[in-house]
Design an enzyme around this catalytic site. Structure first.
Site, short mmCIF file in Angstrom:
data_model
loop_
_atom_site.label_atom_id
_atom_site.label_comp_id
_atom_site.label_asym_id
_atom_site.label_seq_id
_atom_site.Cartn_x
_atom_site.Cartn_y
_atom_site.Cartn_z
N ASN A 32 0.87 -1.17 0.00
CA ASN A 32 0.00 0.00 0.00
C ASN A 32 0.90 1.22 0.00
OD1 ASN A 32 0.75 -0.17 2.86
ND2 ASN A 32 -0.87 1.30 3.23
N HIS A 43 5.22 6.48 -6.46
CA HIS A 43 5.34 5.18 -5.81
C HIS A 43 6.75 4.95 -5.26
CE1 HIS A 43 1.44 3.53 -7.09
NE2 HIS A 43 1.60 4.34 -8.13
#
Length: 182
Positions: A32, A43
């Site tokens: 997550n 990310h």
């Protein structure tokens, strides 16, 4: 980077868009988003996370990419998503229900995008999300349609029993398989 309480709440509420397209060779899947990822929209953005160095060291990318360059992955047939969309400071804050629902949604996403490989960066997350208690690092028996699945070590700096070199070796095994089956 220290967050104010307001910044923390905003990061927890922010959804981080996938870097994805149809027909990728490998769709990497984090557990997550961490708070740094949620705050930046990039990310694996936390300093100390080894995802980007491991991608380069394993031969997936020709140079070390920065998190802000994540869109360049698409040109290499790679993408990134997460099992659970909700950002948190630690993966231990997630519930088993979130993992299972994330696995269900991930299977739907994979059915739409049809990557050759889904690479889940965190074997424990894979085990819970797909109810596979005995999964180990490496290729899995399970497929999602025609997509093969590989469980990878979590690149978090907290995962100290995997070194950069041993992670690069495992990611390199996936890279070889992803290019051989083309």
């Amino acid at each position: 980077m220290a967050f104010t309480p307001e910044e923390l709440q905003a990061a927890r509420d922010r959804l981080v868009p996938d870097v994805a397209a149809s027909g990728l060779r490998v769709l990497f899947c984090g557990i997550n988003p961490g708070l740094m990822t949620a705050a930046t929209g990039h990310h694996f953005a936390r300093p100390g996370n080894r995802f980007w160095p491991v991608l380069h060291a394993s031969g997936f990318t020709p140079r070390l990419l920065r998190p802000a360059e994540q869109e360049e992955l698409l040109a290499h047939g790679l993408g990134i998503t997460n099992v659970v969309a909700r950002a948190s400071a630690k993966a231990s804050e997630l519930t088993a229900e979130e993992y299972r629902e994330g696995g269900r949604l991930l299977a739907e996403k994979v059915a739409r995008l049809r990557p050759r490989w889904l690479a889940v960066a965190g074997v424990t997350a894979y085990r819970v999300a797909f109810d596979d208690k005995h999964a180990v690092i490496g290729p899995q028996q399970r497929t999602l349609g025609t997509t093969r699945v590989w469980a990878l070590p979590n690149p978090s700096g907290l995962n100290a029993h995997w070194t950069l070199a041993t992670m690069a070796e495992e990611y390199g095994r996936l890279r070889t398989a992803a290019w051989e089956d083309a």
